[in-house]
Design an enzyme around this catalytic site. Structure first.
Site, PDB file in Angstrom:
ATOM      1  N   HIS A 433       0.651  -1.165  -0.012  1.00  0.00           N
ATOM      2  CA  HIS A 433       0.046  -0.039  -0.049  1.00  0.00           C
ATOM      3  C   HIS A 433       0.824   1.311   0.016  1.00  0.00           C
ATOM      4  O   HIS A 433       1.724   1.545   0.931  1.00  0.00           O
ATOM      5  CB  HIS A 433      -1.054   0.120   1.041  1.00  0.00           C
ATOM      6  CG  HIS A 433      -1.829   1.157   1.205  1.00  0.00           C
ATOM      7  ND1 HIS A 433      -1.889   2.045   2.338  1.00  0.00           N
ATOM      8  CD2 HIS A 433      -3.044   1.464   0.290  1.00  0.00           C
ATOM      9  CE1 HIS A 433      -2.975   2.691   2.212  1.00  0.00           C
ATOM     10  NE2 HIS A 433      -3.299   2.479   0.821  1.00  0.00           N
ATOM     11  N   GLU A 460       1.464  -0.183  -5.180  1.00  0.00           N
ATOM     12  CA  GLU A 460       0.259   0.565  -5.190  1.00  0.00           C
ATOM     13  C   GLU A 460       0.573   2.223  -5.480  1.00  0.00           C
ATOM     14  O   GLU A 460       0.807   2.715  -4.092  1.00  0.00           O
ATOM     15  CB  GLU A 460      -0.825   0.365  -4.344  1.00  0.00           C
ATOM     16  CG  GLU A 460      -2.109   1.246  -4.786  1.00  0.00           C
ATOM     17  CD  GLU A 460      -2.629   2.188  -3.498  1.00  0.00           C
ATOM     18  OE1 GLU A 460      -3.887   2.374  -3.524  1.00  0.00           O
ATOM     19  OE2 GLU A 460      -1.883   2.084  -2.434  1.00  0.00           O
ATOM     20  N   ASP A 462      -0.693   6.006  -5.917  1.00  0.00           N
ATOM     21  CA  ASP A 462      -1.896   6.897  -6.189  1.00  0.00           C
ATOM     22  C   ASP A 462      -1.446   7.867  -7.268  1.00  0.00           C
ATOM     23  O   ASP A 462      -0.467   8.357  -7.141  1.00  0.00           O
ATOM     24  CB  ASP A 462      -2.357   7.445  -4.797  1.00  0.00           C
ATOM     25  CG  ASP A 462      -2.900   6.531  -3.823  1.00  0.00           C
ATOM     26  OD1 ASP A 462      -3.462   5.661  -4.174  1.00  0.00           O
ATOM     27  OD2 ASP A 462      -2.808   6.881  -2.573  1.00  0.00           O
ATOM     28  N   HIS A 475      -0.251  10.510  -2.483  1.00  0.00           N
ATOM     29  CA  HIS A 475      -1.477  10.047  -1.911  1.00  0.00           C
ATOM     30  C   HIS A 475      -2.633  11.071  -2.276  1.00  0.00           C
ATOM     31  O   HIS A 475      -3.857  10.708  -2.472  1.00  0.00           O
ATOM     32  CB  HIS A 475      -1.276  10.008  -0.362  1.00  0.00           C
ATOM     33  CG  HIS A 475      -2.583   9.849   0.373  1.00  0.00           C
ATOM     34  ND1 HIS A 475      -3.258   8.933   0.079  1.00  0.00           N
ATOM     35  CD2 HIS A 475      -2.888  10.318   1.445  1.00  0.00           C
ATOM     36  CE1 HIS A 475      -4.484   8.851   0.996  1.00  0.00           C
ATOM     37  NE2 HIS A 475      -4.272   9.953   1.870  1.00  0.00           N
ATOM     38  N   GLU A 569      -4.136   3.899  -8.620  1.00  0.00           N
ATOM     39  CA  GLU A 569      -5.279   4.481  -8.079  1.00  0.00           C
ATOM     40  C   GLU A 569      -5.553   5.784  -8.842  1.00  0.00           C
ATOM     41  O   GLU A 569      -4.747   6.747  -8.381  1.00  0.00           O
ATOM     42  CB  GLU A 569      -5.712   4.632  -6.760  1.00  0.00           C
ATOM     43  CG  GLU A 569      -7.094   5.015  -6.216  1.00  0.00           C
ATOM     44  CD  GLU A 569      -7.057   5.301  -4.869  1.00  0.00           C
ATOM     45  OE1 GLU A 569      -8.056   6.102  -4.577  1.00  0.00           O
ATOM     46  OE2 GLU A 569      -6.184   4.737  -4.033  1.00  0.00           O
TER      47      GLU A 569
END
Length: 753
Positions: A433, A460, A462, A475, A569
């Site tokens: 994460h 991952e 963002d 983030h 993401e």
């Protein structure tokens, strides 16, 4: 669970701190091979994969304080680690290049001494004949004996510019004359040396005498070049010349590599490989482009393993636990990607080497049951006669202390075997994460690399946009809490208040910075009170682009023996659309440019919004995942007046609709198992079974180690920042049917059964 099973398998508890990464072979590159039925985007997992496991089999060191005969050296060297020059003899500041003689000895060549022209005039350029007494599983004291040396010199007076010892008969060359960094031996026993001040190619006879004038690279001089004209702009950056040099299999051609980007380069990740014809004594004009994992990385060494195929050392300038890139890649000069860059295949990640025999144990950082070479200057790779690899370091004496802080690093030779292993992958997908954000500042290449070390299947990022439309990993688009922007006076005026997804937010925003401006910032820990250890890395790392994160993933191999996946993401897509910086098209373009825009690629794109996932379903074949929060609604629903909420998305009917455009769901933990008023885990909902019935994979978020994030029954104490029983929590969710988990601590998460 058996993620890495072989005759030399590491216990999973060892993998908590550093996992062995299976990589491609040297002589015959072998990508990790999955058995039929492998699907990185879904729940099914192959029964096994075959891969290569780099393993330390021999090691020898030379004391950092070793002195050889000769005049005192280091009078102007920068003092460090308790050592102050001058020293009563010639220092050996590590080895920047080596040649295997095939009889147990090596020619090992230091560089220019102490780092600059200005402080290295008393350092004599030499090539040392050394014999390691290897420490292996069978014993050996692990020492390096220096047998003799040759001194590079200009006795024939071929140089036409002043040198330090120009008025002497021997005309011994020094570190103020040349910065030698690489060496190959010709069939006739002469030495070709790559040099940085020119950059030059230097040709010495077997006794070290310069045979002819240095060969310059036309149109590319460094600031230290003695032929630089007044007013002439250097194209090669200082200390970024020929750090690496390889020779063709027949010895006719040399392949010197510019260590860094040219000063006029538009792509600061591009490094140029040249070809030099030793028969003609001239460059052929052929060049190749190599792209580093990130802009600051440099090329440390090169070695030819067969015609047209080179091993290339790529490294960063960090050391110890700060290190991110210490890698050996293989390239084939006949193979380039769609952008014109050589395709590169990972051979060894020198931060993750199996050490089942405990060779070098107790020698400082990185010398445990998983071995690493975390030195700043990883500058030597040689394929030995038996096919194993020798790697070595330049210790920049007395400055580097990667192993033991405050103690200069020894010079070391490490021999790496490339063992084939058979690996049984886990049934549970672990997503790092924001990388391994429990161990390094989030959304940095250091965090992503740490997650890979810790056996994450996916990393991952963002994704948000810069002012000039480049996707970067943060983030949020507000970066006041994750970079040092608030301390940068030149950007004080950029602080502003914006409405993002209906909320007023004050700070600094990526869309107000160009990529070049953003590159001047450095990342910092977002949760300094919760994770104070991470603050030791504040101010070190750049904000990475999405392209760099994809590159790192696709050039890495997981502990399951497969290509590391990427799980980006899209953040605030409706907002970014509203300001003309759409995220979807550049994201797909980045996937295409990196060759991972395929249904079988280990890529999952996720979003809290629905509309952009539906748009992406028409733009790309990679897997998609609908993120679902425990409250609220997708912001694009709010913007369009759609009354549905996240709760509506996880009804059987809602999940059936999700399955028309996505392959999985990313569920906030309490959507799967709500918490009781006392903070303990309650009764699981039917959402996991309903999602599976709709054909969707279920990944949960976010699993963290600290008590404050854990259910009451898995907390270790009342201290909110103390570690609790993350593994216990994960077991409950996996037993409930969850297929994978996002975790800040992938080292713990991967131990789930």
């Amino acid at each position: 669970m058996s993620r890495n099973l072989s005759r030399r398998a590491l216990p999973r508890l060892i993998a908590l701190t550093a996992a062995v990464v299976a990589t491609a072979a040297v002589l015959v590159p072998v990508s990790a091979v999955a058995a039929p039925g492998d699907d990185r985007g879904g729940a099914s997992r192959a029964p096994f994969v075959r891969a290569i496991e780099p393993t330390l089999v021999a090691r020898a060191t030379l004391s950092a304080d070793h002195l050889e005969a000769g005049p005192a050296s280091g009078a102007l060297a920068s003092p460090a680690n308790g050592r102050v020059g001058p020293w009563a003899g010639q220092v050996i500041p590590g080895f920047s290049a080596a040649i295997d003689n095939g009889d147990g000895t090596f020619w090992a060549q230091p560089d220019n001494g102490f780092g600059t022209k200005a402080n290295s005039a008393d350092f004599l350029l030499r090539n040392y004949l050394v014999r390691p007494n290897w420490q292996t599983a069978r014993g050996g004291d692990g020492s390096i004996a220096v047998k003799r040396f040759i001194s590079y010199n200009d006795r024939k007076r071929v140089l036409d510019f002043p040198i330090v010892n120009g008025d002497t008969r021997e005309r011994l060359l020094t570190g103020a004359d040349f910065d030698i960094e690489s060496v190959v031996r010709a069939k006739d026993g002469t030495f070709w040396v790559g040099e940085e001040f020119g950059p030059f190619l230097l040709h010495f006879d077997a006794k070290g005498t310069l045979l002819e004038k240095p060969y310059s690279l036309t149109g590319a001089k460094s600031p230290q070049n003695p032929y630089l004209l007044a007013g002439e702009t250097p194209r090669v950056r200082a200390s970024r010349g020929y750090e690496a040099l390889a020779a063709s299999a027949n010895g006719r051609y040399l392949y010197p590599i510019i260590e860094g980007s040219y000063a006029d380069e538009t792509d600061l990740r591009r490094r140029e490989i040249h070809e030099f014809d030793t028969r003609r004594g001239a460059y052929t004009g052929r060049t190749w482009s190599y792209q580093t994992d990130q802009e600051p990385n440099v090329i440390g060494d090169a070695f030819t393993v067969r015609n047209n195929v080179l091993l290339i050392v790529e490294r960063d300038d960090f050391e110890g636990d700060q290190a991110v890139t210490k890698r050996i890649y293989e390239v084939d000069l006949r193979r380039a990607d769609a952008q014109g860059y050589l395709e590169k295949t990972l051979v060894v990640d020198a931060l993750r080497i199996a050490n089942p025999d405990g060779i070098g144990g107790g020698g400082g950082y990185g010398t445990g049951e998983v071995f690493s070479l975390p030195v700043q200057s990883f500058e030597t790779v040689v394929q030995l006669k038996d096919g194993r690899l020798l790697i070595a370091n330049d210790n920049n004496y007395p400055g580097n202390d990667a192993r033991i802080p405050g103690t200069p690093d020894d010079t070391e030779f490490d021999v790496i075997d490339l063992d084939k292993v058979r690996i049984t992958p886990s049934d549970v997908t672990i997503v790092g994460h924001r990388g391994a954000s429990g161990h390094r500042p989030e959304h940095t290449l250091a965090s992503y690399e740490t997650a890979i070390v810790q056996c994450a299947d996916y990393i991952e990022p963002d994704v948000v946009s810069t002012k000039d439309g480049v996707l970067v990993a943060r983030h949020e688009n507000e970066i006041g809490g994750t970079t040092d922007v608030s301390a940068r006076a030149e950007f004080a005026s950029r602080r502003t208040t914006k409405t993002i997804d209906g909320a007023n937010i004050t700070g600094w925003f990526t869309e107000d910075f160009t990529l070049a401006e953003l590159r001047t910032l450095r990342a910092k820990e977002r949760l300094p009170i919760t994770r104070p250890a991470n603050t030791a890395f504040d101010g070190l790392y750049q904000v990475p682009t999405l392209d760099e994160v994809i590159d790192l993933a696709r050039h890495s191999v997981s502990c399951d023996g497969r290509q590391v996946g990427i799980y980006p993401e899209t953040k605030h897509p409706t907002y970014f659309d509203s300001i003309g910086l759409s995220l979807e098209e550049p994201l797909v373009a980045a996937l295409q440019a990196n060759g991972v825009d395929r249904a079988d690629a280990p890529v999952i794109v996720q979003s809290f919004e629905v509309g952009n996932l539906k748009e992406l379903a028409g733009l790309t074949d990679v897997h998609l995942a609908q993120l679902v929060n425990s409250a609220g609604r997708p912001y694009d629903f709010t913007a369009s007046g759609d009354p549905r909420t996240y709760a509506d998305l996880v009804t059987p009917a809602g999940l059936a609709e999700v399955a028309t455009y996505a392959d999985g769901v990313g569920l906030e933990k309490s959507v799967m198992i709500p918490r009781t008023p006392a903070g303990a885990l309650g009764t699981p909902t039917s959402v996991i079974a309903d999602a599976h019935a709709a054909g969707l994979t279920v990944h949960g978020w976010t699993f963290r180690l600290e008590n404050q994030f854990l259910p009451a029954e898995f907390r270790s104490s009342t201290d909110p920042n103390a570690p609790g029983d993350l593994l216990g929590e994960l077991r409950v969710f996996v037993n409930a049917g969850m297929n994978g988990a996002f975790s800040d601590q992938p080292d713990v998460a991967v131990t789930i059964g």
